[in-house]
Write a protein that holds these residues in place. Structure first.
Motif, PDB file in Angstrom:
ATOM      1  N   GLU A  87      15.365 -31.744 -33.695  1.00  0.00           N
ATOM      2  CA  GLU A  87      14.581 -32.797 -33.046  1.00  0.00           C
ATOM      3  C   GLU A  87      13.761 -32.233 -31.884  1.00  0.00           C
ATOM      4  OE1 GLU A  87      15.270 -37.084 -30.793  1.00  0.00           O
ATOM      5  OE2 GLU A  87      16.998 -35.843 -31.315  1.00  0.00           O
ATOM      6  N   VAL A  88      14.398 -31.413 -31.063  1.00  0.00           N
ATOM      7  CA  VAL A  88      13.708 -30.836 -29.907  1.00  0.00           C
ATOM      8  C   VAL A  88      12.565 -29.930 -30.356  1.00  0.00           C
ATOM      9  CG1 VAL A  88      14.017 -29.214 -27.988  1.00  0.00           C
ATOM     10  CG2 VAL A  88      15.648 -31.048 -28.321  1.00  0.00           C
ATOM     11  N   LEU A  89      12.821 -29.120 -31.372  1.00  0.00           N
ATOM     12  CA  LEU A  89      11.767 -28.230 -31.871  1.00  0.00           C
ATOM     13  C   LEU A  89      10.584 -29.023 -32.438  1.00  0.00           C
ATOM     14  CD1 LEU A  89      13.984 -25.499 -33.541  1.00  0.00           C
ATOM     15  CD2 LEU A  89      12.418 -25.157 -31.619  1.00  0.00           C
ATOM     16  N   GLU A  90      10.863 -30.128 -33.092  1.00  0.00           N
ATOM     17  CA  GLU A  90       9.781 -30.958 -33.632  1.00  0.00           C
ATOM     18  C   GLU A  90       8.981 -31.621 -32.516  1.00  0.00           C
ATOM     19  OE1 GLU A  90       7.188 -32.457 -36.236  1.00  0.00           O
ATOM     20  OE2 GLU A  90       8.805 -31.072 -36.755  1.00  0.00           O
ATOM     21  N   LEU A  91       9.662 -32.096 -31.482  1.00  0.00           N
ATOM     22  CA  LEU A  91       8.962 -32.743 -30.367  1.00  0.00           C
ATOM     23  C   LEU A  91       8.113 -31.750 -29.577  1.00  0.00           C
ATOM     24  CD1 LEU A  91      11.727 -35.209 -29.188  1.00  0.00           C
ATOM     25  CD2 LEU A  91       9.553 -35.788 -30.268  1.00  0.00           C
ATOM     26  N   ILE A  92       8.539 -30.499 -29.550  1.00  0.00           N
ATOM     27  CA  ILE A  92       7.708 -29.474 -28.897  1.00  0.00           C
ATOM     28  C   ILE A  92       6.413 -29.303 -29.679  1.00  0.00           C
ATOM     29  CG2 ILE A  92       7.511 -26.991 -28.488  1.00  0.00           C
ATOM     30  CD1 ILE A  92      10.370 -26.990 -27.570  1.00  0.00           C
ATOM     31  N   GLN A  93       6.521 -29.278 -31.003  1.00  0.00           N
ATOM     32  CA  GLN A  93       5.321 -29.120 -31.829  1.00  0.00           C
ATOM     33  C   GLN A  93       4.356 -30.280 -31.637  1.00  0.00           C
ATOM     34  OE1 GLN A  93       4.676 -26.280 -33.406  1.00  0.00           O
ATOM     35  NE2 GLN A  93       6.652 -25.560 -32.660  1.00  0.00           N
ATOM     36  N   CYS A  94       4.907 -31.476 -31.432  1.00  0.00           N
ATOM     37  CA  CYS A  94       4.068 -32.662 -31.228  1.00  0.00           C
ATOM     38  C   CYS A  94       3.572 -32.776 -29.786  1.00  0.00           C
ATOM     39  CB  CYS A  94       4.850 -33.928 -31.572  1.00  0.00           C
ATOM     40  SG  CYS A  94       5.345 -34.009 -33.291  1.00  0.00           S
ATOM     41  N   ALA A 102      13.752 -36.104 -22.925  1.00  0.00           N
ATOM     42  CA  ALA A 102      14.959 -36.871 -23.232  1.00  0.00           C
ATOM     43  C   ALA A 102      15.798 -36.176 -24.300  1.00  0.00           C
ATOM     44  CB  ALA A 102      14.583 -38.276 -23.686  1.00  0.00           C
ATOM     45  N   ALA A 103      15.152 -35.674 -25.341  1.00  0.00           N
ATOM     46  CA  ALA A 103      15.883 -34.993 -26.411  1.00  0.00           C
ATOM     47  C   ALA A 103      16.500 -33.691 -25.920  1.00  0.00           C
ATOM     48  CB  ALA A 103      14.955 -34.733 -27.587  1.00  0.00           C
ATOM     49  N   ASN A 104      15.791 -32.986 -25.063  1.00  0.00           N
ATOM     50  CA  ASN A 104      16.300 -31.723 -24.518  1.00  0.00           C
ATOM     51  C   ASN A 104      17.499 -31.990 -23.603  1.00  0.00           C
ATOM     52  OD1 ASN A 104      16.036 -28.876 -24.428  1.00  0.00           O
ATOM     53  ND2 ASN A 104      15.185 -29.037 -22.370  1.00  0.00           N
ATOM     54  N   ALA A 105      17.421 -33.030 -22.797  1.00  0.00           N
ATOM     55  CA  ALA A 105      18.549 -33.387 -21.931  1.00  0.00           C
ATOM     56  C   ALA A 105      19.760 -33.790 -22.776  1.00  0.00           C
ATOM     57  CB  ALA A 105      18.158 -34.524 -20.995  1.00  0.00           C
ATOM     58  N   HIS A 106      19.509 -34.502 -23.871  1.00  0.00           N
ATOM     59  CA  HIS A 106      20.590 -34.897 -24.777  1.00  0.00           C
ATOM     60  C   HIS A 106      21.252 -33.656 -25.393  1.00  0.00           C
ATOM     61  CE1 HIS A 106      22.799 -37.352 -27.623  1.00  0.00           C
ATOM     62  NE2 HIS A 106      22.330 -36.593 -28.603  1.00  0.00           N
ATOM     63  N   LEU A 107      20.450 -32.688 -25.794  1.00  0.00           N
ATOM     64  CA  LEU A 107      20.962 -31.455 -26.377  1.00  0.00           C
ATOM     65  C   LEU A 107      21.802 -30.675 -25.367  1.00  0.00           C
ATOM     66  CD1 LEU A 107      21.172 -29.340 -28.597  1.00  0.00           C
ATOM     67  CD2 LEU A 107      18.880 -28.539 -27.947  1.00  0.00           C
ATOM     68  N   MET A 108      21.316 -30.550 -24.149  1.00  0.00           N
ATOM     69  CA  MET A 108      22.084 -29.834 -23.124  1.00  0.00           C
ATOM     70  C   MET A 108      23.390 -30.554 -22.812  1.00  0.00           C
ATOM     71  SD  MET A 108      19.339 -28.099 -20.506  1.00  0.00           S
ATOM     72  CE  MET A 108      18.454 -29.571 -20.059  1.00  0.00           C
ATOM     73  N   THR A 109      23.370 -31.876 -22.847  1.00  0.00           N
ATOM     74  CA  THR A 109      24.595 -32.648 -22.629  1.00  0.00           C
ATOM     75  C   THR A 109      25.585 -32.411 -23.765  1.00  0.00           C
ATOM     76  OG1 THR A 109      23.381 -34.339 -21.417  1.00  0.00           O
ATOM     77  CG2 THR A 109      25.533 -34.963 -22.285  1.00  0.00           C
TER      78      THR A 109
END
Length: 126
Positions: A87-94, A102-109
């Motif tokens: 998800e994070v990699l896709e949002l970076i592309q977009c 938000a997705a990156n914070a969720h991943l780190m959590t």
């Protein structure tokens, strides 16, 4: 008496292996979180390519340790982290700054929760 000592030695080895795994996992997830925090900073600076490279580096490291992680952790946890990476990699592309943050914070959590779940503590024992 001999059986008691053998059982005690087995318990000691298992305890040391648990401590070693917790230490290794804490160090590993810390490195991944550091890379993701750097990627977050790059995204805030609108350096999306650098953010993508840092996130890809963290993802590659997660994948390189995939066998070990699937052996020592619950598969549901590792699969959830893997889908969060995607998800994070896709949002970076977009280049979606708000959703990416938000997705990156969720991943780190998720990474910190995995580490916390493996840490020997009274909360985890009980």
């Amino acid at each position: 008496m001999k059986r008691l000592w053998i059982a005690c030695c087995i318990m000691a080895v298992l305890f040391l292996a648990t401590l070693g795994n917790a230490f290794y996992l804490e160090r590993f997830t810390g490195q991944l979180s550091e890379l993701l925090a750097q990627a977050e900073q790059k995204a805030e600076e609108q350096a999306w390519q650098n953010a993508a490279e840092l996130t890809q580096q963290a993802y590659d490291s997660w994948e390189a340790h995939g066998v070990y992680l699937h052996i020592t952790l619950r598969h549901a946890d590792t699969d959830e982290v893997l889908s969060s990476f995607q998800e994070v990699l896709e949002l970076i592309q977009c280049e979606e700054a708000g959703e990416y943050s938000a997705a990156n914070a969720h991943l780190m959590t998720q990474l910190s929760l995995i580490c916390e779940a493996e840490r020997p503590s009274l909360k985890n024992i009980l």
